[in-house]
Design a protein around this motif. Structure first.
Motif, PDB file in Angstrom:
ATOM      1  N   ALA A  60      28.694  26.405   5.364  1.00 17.11           N
ATOM      2  CA  ALA A  60      28.203  25.438   6.345  1.00 17.11           C
ATOM      3  C   ALA A  60      29.026  25.529   7.623  1.00 17.11           C
ATOM      4  N   LEU A  61      28.357  25.315   8.739  1.00  9.62           N
ATOM      5  CA  LEU A  61      29.001  25.290  10.049  1.00  9.62           C
ATOM      6  C   LEU A  61      28.870  23.875  10.613  1.00  9.62           C
ATOM      7  N   VAL A  62      30.002  23.265  10.967  1.00 14.60           N
ATOM      8  CA  VAL A  62      30.010  21.914  11.525  1.00 14.60           C
ATOM      9  C   VAL A  62      30.450  22.001  12.985  1.00 14.60           C
ATOM     10  N   ASP A  98      30.390  14.306   9.109  1.00 12.40           N
ATOM     11  CA  ASP A  98      29.518  15.474   8.974  1.00 12.40           C
ATOM     12  C   ASP A  98      30.108  16.481   7.986  1.00 12.40           C
ATOM     13  N   SER A  99      31.424  16.649   8.034  1.00 13.75           N
ATOM     14  CA  SER A  99      32.072  17.591   7.109  1.00 13.75           C
ATOM     15  C   SER A  99      31.946  17.110   5.673  1.00 13.75           C
ATOM     16  N   ALA A 100      32.100  15.802   5.457  1.00 23.68           N
ATOM     17  CA  ALA A 100      31.899  15.254   4.113  1.00 23.68           C
ATOM     18  C   ALA A 100      30.466  15.495   3.659  1.00 23.68           C
ATOM     19  N   ALA A 101      29.507  15.251   4.547  1.00 20.49           N
ATOM     20  CA  ALA A 101      28.103  15.491   4.204  1.00 20.49           C
ATOM     21  C   ALA A 101      27.850  16.966   3.926  1.00 20.49           C
ATOM     22  N   ALA A 102      28.529  17.845   4.661  1.00 18.06           N
ATOM     23  CA  ALA A 102      28.349  19.290   4.451  1.00 18.06           C
ATOM     24  C   ALA A 102      28.847  19.711   3.075  1.00 18.06           C
ATOM     25  N   VAL A 103      30.012  19.202   2.671  1.00 19.93           N
ATOM     26  CA  VAL A 103      30.535  19.529   1.333  1.00 19.93           C
ATOM     27  C   VAL A 103      29.583  19.018   0.260  1.00 19.93           C
ATOM     28  N   LEU A 104      29.118  17.801   0.412  1.00 24.99           N
ATOM     29  CA  LEU A 104      28.202  17.217  -0.571  1.00 24.99           C
ATOM     30  C   LEU A 104      26.870  17.953  -0.575  1.00 24.99           C
ATOM     31  N   ALA A 105      26.407  18.381   0.582  1.00 28.03           N
ATOM     32  CA  ALA A 105      25.161  19.143   0.650  1.00 28.03           C
ATOM     33  C   ALA A 105      25.281  20.460  -0.100  1.00 28.03           C
ATOM     34  N   MET A 106      26.419  21.132   0.044  1.00 27.93           N
ATOM     35  CA  MET A 106      26.619  22.397  -0.669  1.00 27.93           C
ATOM     36  C   MET A 106      26.678  22.163  -2.170  1.00 27.93           C
ATOM     37  N   GLU A 107      27.312  21.075  -2.578  1.00 24.84           N
ATOM     38  CA  GLU A 107      27.417  20.773  -4.005  1.00 24.84           C
ATOM     39  C   GLU A 107      26.057  20.462  -4.624  1.00 24.84           C
ATOM     40  N   HIS A 108      25.207  19.780  -3.873  1.00 25.92           N
ATOM     41  CA  HIS A 108      23.924  19.339  -4.418  1.00 25.92           C
ATOM     42  C   HIS A 108      22.768  20.264  -4.061  1.00 25.92           C
ATOM     43  N   GLY A 109      23.030  21.287  -3.246  1.00 33.03           N
ATOM     44  CA  GLY A 109      21.949  22.189  -2.855  1.00 33.03           C
ATOM     45  C   GLY A 109      20.845  21.464  -2.110  1.00 33.03           C
ATOM     46  N   LEU A 110      21.249  20.594  -1.169  1.00 35.04           N
ATOM     47  CA  LEU A 110      20.277  19.742  -0.501  1.00 35.04           C
ATOM     48  C   LEU A 110      20.733  19.488   0.937  1.00 35.04           C
TER      49      LEU A 110
END
Length: 416
Positions: A392-394, A351-363
């Motif tokens: 992001a909050l995980v 989830d943390s990896a997805a959160a970082v990637l989500a912030m990078e891609h704005g998605l």
């Protein structure tokens, strides 16, 4: 006299081996598209067991990713950890030559809940079937939940602070927090994360004692948190490793700061006491926000624990509202793990990896298999949602009662 600049923990590398992708790029592609990797359990020896659906890592060959001498002395969960570490170090542009000059400046911290069940089962079968002379010497270490920390440090020559976190499923977040605190105390680099391989027969039998485990045989319905049809969670294997280093050092060497670990807190409320987890999780969120010097309104997305048990889902939805106030009913919430399964200690690091990637891609990635939300949450379903994401909050909770919350900031936030 000027005050010294505070040391801050930055994420500069991410390596993922997951059911929906054996690399960070493939993991994100599947995650943002809301693709599901859940399917029938195919592991040998599990055919007669009531667990029918899980998230298996199918596109992974240990011998192609790890030297044979490490493959034969380690379990599958450590194979994942070694491979993911290589990916994370490559992503951070920290090769063997870069870290070899200062081995005492690099440490390792991992979390694991199930340990090396497959390796342990095989050796015990040899013990009882053939005798003690047929048991390999690595039985003494390969099953142990600390094996990944030891093997990563040995293989890479890392001699800095090394440790293992044993705090239930929430241990994945606690490992990242442990790494961040080590960096703030003076260590330059920590390799941190969690991997699991809980789908060996012995491990599955142990899990069947969890009332929260889903035994539904339909991959579309087996794991549907926050819905009227929630019937528990499905397990998964795989995980993620991160390179966490001091931000100013990382920027000086030209590394890309992907995110900052801004705040963390953990509480404990007791095994399967899901109604009480509302208070414990909310308190963890409040303390993590305080640690990050972050107002509730600054949270742009929540990656939910999403257990898939009605009482636990209700408690989590209420905890988000309790901790974030009115903002808690408006903030987007997502649970991409419904597409890959709940990988115990590895679940929150994925989830943390997805959160970082989500912030990078704005998605914001969607929550697979979930459409009919029955809680007061703005749960992202169906398709990914574009959004400007800075914080992001995980969230993570363990079956034995641990609660953990982690605040991540976009790498470009407060870069100065």
């Amino acid at each position: 006299m000027t005050e010294p600049h505070p040391r801050r923990a930055a994420v500069t590398g991410i390596g993922v081996v997951a059911p929906n992708g054996a690399s960070t790029e493939s993991f994100w592609k599947s995650t943002q598209e809301g693709l599901s990797a859940l399917g029938p359990v195919t592991r040998e020896g599990c055919e007669h067991l009531p667990l029918r659906v899980a998230g298996e890592v199918r596109e992974f060959e240990p011998s192609a990713a790890v030297e044979e001498r490490y493959v034969v002395q380690t379990d599958r969960f450590t194979h994942f950890a070694l491979a993911a570490t290589d990916l994370a170090l490559e992503d951070a542009r920290l090769g063997q030559a870069d870290t070899g000059a200062a081995p005492y400046s690099v440490g390792v911290v991992t979390a694991a809940g199930s340990g090396g069940g497959e390796f342990g089962q095989r050796e015990l079968q040899r013990l009882w079937g053939k005798g003690s002379r047929f048991v390999g010497p690595y039985q003494s270490i390969a099953w142990f939940y600390a094996a990944s920390t030891g093997q990563i440090s040995i293989r890479r020559g890392f001699k800095g602070p090394c440790s293992v976190v044993a705090s239930d499923e929430a241990g994945g977040l606690d490992a990242l927090a442990h790494a961040a605190r080590a960096v703030r105390r003076g260590t330059d680099v920590i390799v941190a994360g969690a991997t699991e391989a809980p789908l060996a027969p012995y491990s599955v039998v142990c899990q069947l004692g969890y009332e929260e485990l889903s035994t539904c045989d339909d991959p579309e319905r087996a794991y549907r948190p926050f819905t009227e049809g929630a019937c528990g969670f499905v397990p998964a294997e795989g995980g993620a490793m991160f390179v966490v280093e001091e931000e100013s050092v990382a920027r000086e060497r030209g590394a890309r700061v992907r995110a900052r670990i801004a705040g963390h807190a953990a509480t404990f409320t007791g095994a399967s006491r899901w109604e009480q987890s509302r208070e414990g999780l909310a308190e963890a969120v409040r303390a993590a926000l305080a640690d990050a010097d972050c107002a509730p309104e600054e949270i742009d997305v929540v990656f939910a624990d999403a257990l898939g048990v009605p009482a636990a889902d209700r408690a989590e939805a209420l905890a988000i509202a309790d901790a974030l106030g009115a903002h808690g009913r408006r903030v987007p919430v997502t649970a991409p793990k419904t597409g890959i399964g709940r990988g115990y200690g590895a679940a929150p690091v994925l989830d943390s990896a997805a959160a970082v990637l989500a912030m990078e891609h704005g998605l914001i990635p969607p929550t697979p298999h979930v459409f009919d939300v029955c809680h007061d949450l703005d749960l992202v379903t169906g398709r990914a949602r574009p959004a400007e994401l800075r914080t992001a909050l995980v969230l993570s909770r363990g079956l034995m009662g641990s609660n953990s919350a982690l605040v991540l900031r976009h790498g470009a936030t407060d870069a100065s």
